[in-house]
Scaffold this motif. Sequence first.
Motif, PDB file in Angstrom:
ATOM      1  N   VAL A   1       6.074 -14.020  -3.650  1.00  0.00           N
ATOM      2  CA  VAL A   1       5.880 -12.718  -4.285  1.00  0.00           C
ATOM      3  C   VAL A   1       4.813 -12.008  -3.478  1.00  0.00           C
ATOM      4  CG1 VAL A   1       5.114 -11.493  -6.356  1.00  0.00           C
ATOM      5  CG2 VAL A   1       6.579 -13.516  -6.567  1.00  0.00           C
ATOM      6  N   ILE A   2       5.196 -10.932  -2.804  1.00  0.00           N
ATOM      7  CA  ILE A   2       4.318 -10.313  -1.806  1.00  0.00           C
ATOM      8  C   ILE A   2       4.133  -8.829  -2.076  1.00  0.00           C
ATOM      9  CG2 ILE A   2       4.107  -9.718   0.640  1.00  0.00           C
ATOM     10  CD1 ILE A   2       5.527 -12.305   1.317  1.00  0.00           C
ATOM     11  N   ALA A   3       2.871  -8.403  -2.113  1.00  0.00           N
ATOM     12  CA  ALA A   3       2.546  -6.985  -2.156  1.00  0.00           C
ATOM     13  C   ALA A   3       2.635  -6.449  -0.736  1.00  0.00           C
ATOM     14  CB  ALA A   3       1.151  -6.766  -2.734  1.00  0.00           C
ATOM     15  N   ALA A   4       3.672  -5.667  -0.457  1.00  0.00           N
ATOM     16  CA  ALA A   4       3.854  -5.132   0.891  1.00  0.00           C
ATOM     17  C   ALA A   4       2.686  -4.243   1.297  1.00  0.00           C
ATOM     18  CB  ALA A   4       5.174  -4.360   0.970  1.00  0.00           C
ATOM     19  N   ASP A   5       2.041  -3.595   0.323  1.00  0.00           N
ATOM     20  CA  ASP A   5       0.881  -2.753   0.647  1.00  0.00           C
ATOM     21  C   ASP A   5      -0.196  -3.560   1.366  1.00  0.00           C
ATOM     22  OD1 ASP A   5       1.921  -0.423  -0.441  1.00  0.00           O
ATOM     23  OD2 ASP A   5       1.065  -0.778  -2.426  1.00  0.00           O
ATOM     24  N   SER A   6      -0.369  -4.813   0.989  1.00  0.00           N
ATOM     25  CA  SER A   6      -1.391  -5.645   1.619  1.00  0.00           C
ATOM     26  C   SER A   6      -1.018  -5.999   3.050  1.00  0.00           C
ATOM     27  CB  SER A   6      -1.616  -6.925   0.802  1.00  0.00           C
ATOM     28  OG  SER A   6      -2.284  -6.645  -0.404  1.00  0.00           O
ATOM     29  N   LEU A   7       0.228  -6.414   3.270  1.00  0.00           N
ATOM     30  CA  LEU A   7       0.658  -6.831   4.604  1.00  0.00           C
ATOM     31  C   LEU A   7       0.778  -5.658   5.567  1.00  0.00           C
ATOM     32  CD1 LEU A   7       3.412  -9.598   4.239  1.00  0.00           C
ATOM     33  CD2 LEU A   7       1.114  -9.818   5.168  1.00  0.00           C
ATOM     34  N   ILE A   8       1.068  -4.457   5.048  1.00  0.00           N
ATOM     35  CA  ILE A   8       1.353  -3.321   5.934  1.00  0.00           C
ATOM     36  C   ILE A   8       0.141  -2.407   6.108  1.00  0.00           C
ATOM     37  CG2 ILE A   8       2.800  -1.275   6.235  1.00  0.00           C
ATOM     38  CD1 ILE A   8       4.984  -2.805   4.637  1.00  0.00           C
ATOM     39  N   TYR A   9      -0.520  -2.078   4.984  1.00  0.00           N
ATOM     40  CA  TYR A   9      -1.621  -1.107   5.046  1.00  0.00           C
ATOM     41  C   TYR A   9      -3.005  -1.749   4.920  1.00  0.00           C
ATOM     42  CZ  TYR A   9       2.353   1.843   3.694  1.00  0.00           C
ATOM     43  OH  TYR A   9       3.577   2.456   3.617  1.00  0.00           O
ATOM     44  N   GLY A  10      -3.055  -2.954   4.354  1.00  0.00           N
ATOM     45  CA  GLY A  10      -4.344  -3.581   4.090  1.00  0.00           C
ATOM     46  C   GLY A  10      -4.771  -3.479   2.649  1.00  0.00           C
ATOM     47  N   GLY A  11      -3.853  -3.062   1.765  1.00  0.00           N
ATOM     48  CA  GLY A  11      -4.169  -3.004   0.342  1.00  0.00           C
ATOM     49  C   GLY A  11      -3.703  -1.713  -0.301  1.00  0.00           C
TER      50      GLY A  11
ATOM     51  N   VAL B   1       5.984  -2.591  -3.604  1.00  0.00           N
ATOM     52  CA  VAL B   1       5.262  -1.610  -2.810  1.00  0.00           C
ATOM     53  C   VAL B   1       5.017  -0.376  -3.670  1.00  0.00           C
ATOM     54  CG1 VAL B   1       7.325  -0.466  -1.884  1.00  0.00           C
ATOM     55  CG2 VAL B   1       5.203  -0.474  -0.544  1.00  0.00           C
ATOM     56  N   SER B   2       3.933   0.334  -3.381  1.00  0.00           N
ATOM     57  CA  SER B   2       3.596   1.505  -4.188  1.00  0.00           C
ATOM     58  C   SER B   2       4.095   2.787  -3.535  1.00  0.00           C
ATOM     59  CB  SER B   2       2.076   1.599  -4.392  1.00  0.00           C
ATOM     60  OG  SER B   2       1.429   1.839  -3.161  1.00  0.00           O
ATOM     61  N   LEU B   3       4.550   3.702  -4.382  1.00  0.00           N
ATOM     62  CA  LEU B   3       4.798   5.071  -3.964  1.00  0.00           C
ATOM     63  C   LEU B   3       3.480   5.811  -4.175  1.00  0.00           C
ATOM     64  CD1 LEU B   3       7.051   6.926  -2.986  1.00  0.00           C
ATOM     65  CD2 LEU B   3       7.657   7.368  -5.352  1.00  0.00           C
ATOM     66  N   MET B   4       2.967   6.459  -3.147  1.00  0.00           N
ATOM     67  CA  MET B   4       1.630   7.033  -3.231  1.00  0.00           C
ATOM     68  C   MET B   4       1.465   7.895  -4.476  1.00  0.00           C
ATOM     69  SD  MET B   4       0.325   8.112   0.575  1.00  0.00           S
ATOM     70  CE  MET B   4      -1.054   9.015  -0.118  1.00  0.00           C
TER      71      MET B   4
END
Length: 566
Positions: free
Chosen positions: A106-116, A153-156
Amino acid sequence: MRRIWYGMGMVLVLLGLFLPAADCLAARHAPRAETAADTGPRGKILFIPQDNRPTSGMQAAEVVRHLGYEVVMPDRDMLGGLGKDGDTEALWNWTQENARQADMAVIAADSLIYGGLVSSRKHEIPADVLRERADRLRQLHQVHPFLKLYAFVSLMRTPRSGEASGGEDPDYYISYGEKIFRYTGLMDKAEETGLQPDEQQEAAGLEQDIPAEVRKDWLERRRRNLEVTKQLMNFVREGSMDYLLVGKDDNASLSQTHRESRWLKKYGQDIPPDRFRMTAGIDEFALLLLTRAVNQRERRVPEVAVCYNEGKGGDTVPTYSDERLADTVKTDLEVAGARLQGEPSQADLILLVNTNPDGMTGEANHVREWEAAPLNNGQDRSGTAPFLQLLHSYLQTGKPVAVADVAFTNGADNALMRHLEREGMLFQLQAYSGWNTATNSIGFALGQGILACRMKRDAADALLMTRYLDDWGYQSNVRTTMAIRIEQMDDPQIYLYLGGYEQAFAEEASQLLVRFARLHLPRLERPDRLSVTFPWHRLFIAEIGLSGEDSGAERPKNEQEGRDER
């Protein structure tokens, strides 16, 4: 910053709001399955949270660990925070190393791509670097094709004002946030229904008022993030990802976030709903996807009956959302791998949603008599008695009951909690949540409730204790008392960044929480060991721990008093 309360007299009212309750009544519990804790883990889950906050990370993992699963997480130093970017390279290396033994991820893509999560709103990362980082999730599937991969992943988000942004968006949002919100809301409306002449004139004026470089920065970053999200959706299409969940963070019915969600909905209309979902919220997604992973591994489809308080109920559109609660609940159930059951007697779990009859969602710290908003002062409101009646009726059936407490945003309903305490119902519940936004609370109550049905009673009670300390004790009471302290200092910015006052405030908050626990949570052993720290150096984000331990609330006393294991 909005003024929270008035008068120092309210400090004593807050902490002495409820009379100490008598010993909890013996509860009825349906039989439940034993966990696999004594026979080895049921499976291994690789879990990367979206940042270093306790609720969306460690507390979500603890729910699944109590069920007997091994959950491995990266060191918190790798994760992002309020003013800190996560280490994307270290996280990717950690992921590759730990994926070898994992059954699910279970992965938060925001962490892997943007740093959080916060970093995703402020970054200056080139588009080609973002594409390369996003592609790592596809590579993960190629190297480990049997690893079940669930990502979110979050939508801004589009905060309503600079004040509402809380310093979590670019600095210019403090000055131009309200205008940006209104301007993009008008752009959203223009695409949906068109604008009236006066609205067209207003939009033109706002476009002039917002500096061109601000508009360019705001919209360009969103465009890059949107392309990343589409890239992740393509991974789902090609089978490189088992499930993708997109969150509309801090949203509104007319806003840039809502506007972009319409574009993504159209882009993903061909992806089956059992592979891709988009819904309001973000902080609850980790637990919902952990619940989905567990349900799919165990080949279970729990059935959940949902009941709302009288009045608008499921038609309530809460603050920070662009959709009805009933729609959020329906989607959250599907995300968790559960099914809506129309007949409560046939359900595995009953979710009761505490709303205000008029559909308003107030702030948990609100007690100002002169404003037309619900007051969280512990006094009964029009919806208190009917919700308690609903709760009594379902507890009497012996069915497991979870409560999503969303009458107030960012904390528990003090009136409801006063009755639960006095009537000995706190630990008759299966699960409870009343933290942050309404969508956060609903998702957490659902995930925890579904999984707690398979736990021993003491494990479920330990999770309840964590929520009561955080959502009720700290968020609705201690934090408000501390906010009064800040108001006296005539520097409202301290509420958003504690600075040199952090240590003193942490000590005072710890003392207040200890006092609260002694008065209202007598089942907690050694309340004097409770401590409060501020990982984001702000009052709103608190970590409740025990002296000499990293985090987490202490388990309640293992009192039998007629209580059978479920």
